[in-house]
Design a protein around this motif. Structure first.
Motif, PDB file in Angstrom:
ATOM      1  N   LEU A  20      -2.164   9.128  -9.327  1.00  0.00           N
ATOM      2  CA  LEU A  20      -2.798   8.016  -8.638  1.00  0.00           C
ATOM      3  C   LEU A  20      -3.350   8.532  -7.117  1.00  0.00           C
ATOM      4  CD1 LEU A  20      -3.704   4.974  -8.799  1.00  0.00           C
ATOM      5  CD2 LEU A  20      -1.727   4.343  -7.471  1.00  0.00           C
ATOM      6  N   GLN A  21      -4.891   8.363  -7.274  1.00  0.00           N
ATOM      7  CA  GLN A  21      -5.459   8.831  -5.819  1.00  0.00           C
ATOM      8  C   GLN A  21      -5.717   7.575  -4.978  1.00  0.00           C
ATOM      9  OE1 GLN A  21      -6.449  12.484  -4.952  1.00  0.00           O
ATOM     10  NE2 GLN A  21      -4.356  12.445  -5.873  1.00  0.00           N
ATOM     11  N   VAL A  22      -6.327   7.813  -3.859  1.00  0.00           N
ATOM     12  CA  VAL A  22      -6.455   6.607  -3.103  1.00  0.00           C
ATOM     13  C   VAL A  22      -7.826   6.323  -2.860  1.00  0.00           C
ATOM     14  CG1 VAL A  22      -6.046   5.681  -0.611  1.00  0.00           C
ATOM     15  CG2 VAL A  22      -4.344   7.108  -1.614  1.00  0.00           C
ATOM     16  N   GLU A  23      -8.340   5.163  -3.165  1.00  0.00           N
ATOM     17  CA  GLU A  23      -9.740   4.883  -2.475  1.00  0.00           C
ATOM     18  C   GLU A  23      -9.462   3.838  -1.623  1.00  0.00           C
ATOM     19  OE1 GLU A  23     -13.846   3.965  -4.654  1.00  0.00           O
ATOM     20  OE2 GLU A  23     -12.770   1.759  -4.561  1.00  0.00           O
ATOM     21  N   MET A  24      -9.608   4.119  -0.359  1.00  0.00           N
ATOM     22  CA  MET A  24      -9.080   3.398   0.910  1.00  0.00           C
ATOM     23  C   MET A  24     -10.342   2.587   1.243  1.00  0.00           C
ATOM     24  SD  MET A  24      -7.563   4.431   4.412  1.00  0.00           S
ATOM     25  CE  MET A  24      -6.345   5.368   3.574  1.00  0.00           C
ATOM     26  N   ASP A  25     -10.216   1.335   0.981  1.00  0.00           N
ATOM     27  CA  ASP A  25     -11.155   0.356   1.843  1.00  0.00           C
ATOM     28  C   ASP A  25     -10.665  -0.084   3.188  1.00  0.00           C
ATOM     29  OD1 ASP A  25     -12.630  -2.248   2.745  1.00  0.00           O
ATOM     30  OD2 ASP A  25     -13.365  -2.312   0.658  1.00  0.00           O
ATOM     31  N   PHE A  72       0.876  -1.227   0.015  1.00  0.00           N
ATOM     32  CA  PHE A  72       0.157   0.059   0.031  1.00  0.00           C
ATOM     33  C   PHE A  72       1.064   1.238   0.064  1.00  0.00           C
ATOM     34  CE2 PHE A  72      -2.722   3.377   1.399  1.00  0.00           C
ATOM     35  CZ  PHE A  72      -4.182   2.742   1.412  1.00  0.00           C
ATOM     36  N   ASP A  73       1.959   1.370   0.811  1.00  0.00           N
ATOM     37  CA  ASP A  73       2.571   2.413   0.935  1.00  0.00           C
ATOM     38  C   ASP A  73       3.534   2.480   0.037  1.00  0.00           C
ATOM     39  OD1 ASP A  73       1.399   3.548   3.308  1.00  0.00           O
ATOM     40  OD2 ASP A  73       2.631   2.175   4.690  1.00  0.00           O
ATOM     41  N   ALA A  74       4.146   1.578  -0.495  1.00  0.00           N
ATOM     42  CA  ALA A  74       5.104   1.463  -1.565  1.00  0.00           C
ATOM     43  C   ALA A  74       4.493   1.938  -2.870  1.00  0.00           C
ATOM     44  CB  ALA A  74       5.802   0.165  -1.576  1.00  0.00           C
ATOM     45  N   MET A  75       3.201   1.580  -2.847  1.00  0.00           N
ATOM     46  CA  MET A  75       2.557   1.984  -4.366  1.00  0.00           C
ATOM     47  C   MET A  75       2.578   3.464  -4.424  1.00  0.00           C
ATOM     48  SD  MET A  75      -1.169   0.981  -5.453  1.00  0.00           S
ATOM     49  CE  MET A  75      -0.858  -0.869  -5.650  1.00  0.00           C
ATOM     50  N   TYR A  76       1.891   3.903  -3.214  1.00  0.00           N
ATOM     51  CA  TYR A  76       1.685   5.467  -3.502  1.00  0.00           C
ATOM     52  C   TYR A  76       2.933   6.297  -3.325  1.00  0.00           C
ATOM     53  CZ  TYR A  76      -3.091   4.190  -3.380  1.00  0.00           C
ATOM     54  OH  TYR A  76      -4.396   3.383  -3.452  1.00  0.00           O
ATOM     55  N   ALA A  77       4.174   5.722  -2.801  1.00  0.00           N
ATOM     56  CA  ALA A  77       5.410   6.370  -3.004  1.00  0.00           C
ATOM     57  C   ALA A  77       5.915   6.295  -4.100  1.00  0.00           C
ATOM     58  CB  ALA A  77       6.469   5.846  -1.877  1.00  0.00           C
ATOM     59  N   ALA A  78       5.820   5.152  -4.919  1.00  0.00           N
ATOM     60  CA  ALA A  78       6.166   5.176  -6.184  1.00  0.00           C
ATOM     61  C   ALA A  78       5.546   5.697  -7.381  1.00  0.00           C
ATOM     62  CB  ALA A  78       6.350   3.491  -6.652  1.00  0.00           C
ATOM     63  N   VAL A  79       4.118   5.977  -6.928  1.00  0.00           N
ATOM     64  CA  VAL A  79       3.412   6.799  -8.363  1.00  0.00           C
ATOM     65  C   VAL A  79       3.017   8.097  -7.676  1.00  0.00           C
ATOM     66  CG1 VAL A  79       1.257   6.473  -9.758  1.00  0.00           C
ATOM     67  CG2 VAL A  79       2.535   4.564  -8.862  1.00  0.00           C
ATOM     68  N   PRO A  80       3.245   9.129  -8.231  1.00  0.00           N
ATOM     69  CA  PRO A  80       2.926  10.512  -7.969  1.00  0.00           C
ATOM     70  C   PRO A  80       1.649  10.806  -7.763  1.00  0.00           C
ATOM     71  CG  PRO A  80       4.209  10.687  -9.776  1.00  0.00           C
ATOM     72  CD  PRO A  80       4.042   9.060  -9.835  1.00  0.00           C
ATOM     73  N   ALA A  81       1.346  11.574  -6.798  1.00  0.00           N
ATOM     74  CA  ALA A  81      -0.366  11.632  -6.408  1.00  0.00           C
ATOM     75  C   ALA A  81      -0.979  12.342  -7.516  1.00  0.00           C
ATOM     76  CB  ALA A  81      -0.267  12.956  -5.179  1.00  0.00           C
ATOM     77  N   GLU A  82      -0.335  13.129  -8.451  1.00  0.00           N
ATOM     78  CA  GLU A  82      -1.153  13.641  -9.496  1.00  0.00           C
ATOM     79  C   GLU A  82      -1.556  12.585 -10.389  1.00  0.00           C
ATOM     80  OE1 GLU A  82       2.848  14.659 -12.183  1.00  0.00           O
ATOM     81  OE2 GLU A  82       1.385  16.255 -11.836  1.00  0.00           O
TER      82      GLU A  82
END
Length: 256
Positions: free
Chosen positions: A151-156, A139-149
């Motif tokens: 990839l956004q988060v849909e958190m279950d 989870f954290d590695a994904m959002y660190a690797a892909v910029p927020a612009e």
């Protein structure tokens, strides 16, 4: 103020049998928006017309990872036609979980969606919390690797909880990158496996999660129940909406 939507996977059998009638019932219960996972062969103009008549927003669509890789432009065009501007990767099959490749593909998909005025999100299950990449959760590695612009988060939040982490802390961690939160409750079977449940009958601290999500500025709190006990999904989503209304009546800042 956050709005309340429903992931239509919860009522998938009803949707397949009576697409319009099921959406009418969802709207009548008080849900403001719907998140699709399939359109059951209905054309975009028809779907848009039904949503407009019922006063429902298309808040997002779960679109298979491989479908996005192979047919992204068509998916974007259909979704823009129905008024939806959020595409969500809903699940990764085990064979697809080559994480460096996934992260690179998500970055490219996010760039292409952004260029067409659409937002790309990723929806987690528990494995993104239990699997690691370089000592980080996936989870954290994904959002660190892909910029927020890109990839956004849909958190279950239920799967964050089941994965062994605090959803409230994770919501705070991704504040500003979190347009949609899935609100889901669960019990456990004799082996400790999760059984999804109506809001308010399980072990998840729903109030704390909803409070944190609203504080984080989420646009949508989405009810989802993967499997409904007793085989009566419409009754299940009605019961969950009663929890939502009680929460709002007690001060929860939700548009209900």
């Amino acid at each position: 103020m956050a709005k309340v939507g429903l992931q239509l996977y919860t009522v998938r059998e009803e949707m397949e049998q009576d697409f319009r009638g099921t959406l009418e019932k969802v709207a009548a219960l008080g849900y403001k928006g719907v998140e699709f996972h399939t359109f059951f062969g209905h054309g975009a103009d028809e779907v848009k017309s039904i949503l407009d008549e019922l006063g429902l927003e298309a808040l997002g669509t779960h679109t298979a990872y491989r479908q996005m890789l192979e047919h992204l432009d068509e998916e974007i065009a259909y979704n823009k036609q129905i008024g939806n501007k959020i595409l969500i990767v809903p699940y990764l099959e085990e064979a697809d979980r080559v994480w460096d490749e996934v992260f690179a593909n998500l970055k490219e998909l996010g760039k292409r969606t952004r260029e067409q005025g659409v937002v790309l999100c990723y929806h987690n299950h528990e494995f993104e919390l239990t699997e690691k990449v370089n000592n980080q959760t996936v989870f954290d590695a994904m959002y660190a690797a892909v910029p927020a612009e890109d990839l956004q988060v849909e958190m279950d939040t239920c799967w964050v909880h089941y994965g062994g982490y605090d959803p409230v802390e994770y919501i705070a961690r991704y504040k500003g990158r979190l347009p949609i939160v899935h609100l889901k409750d669960m019990t456990r079977d004799a082996d400790g496996k999760a059984i999804t449940a109506e809001l308010g009958v399980g072990e998840v601290d729903l109030k704390a999660i909803a409070d944190a999500a609203i504080d984080a500025g989420v646009e949508w709190i989405v009810v989802e129940q993967d499997y409904c006990g007793g085989g009566k999904p419409l009754e299940s989503i009605a019961a969950s909406m009663e929890w939502i209304k009680k929460y709002a009546a007690e001060g929860g800042k939700l548009n209900v």
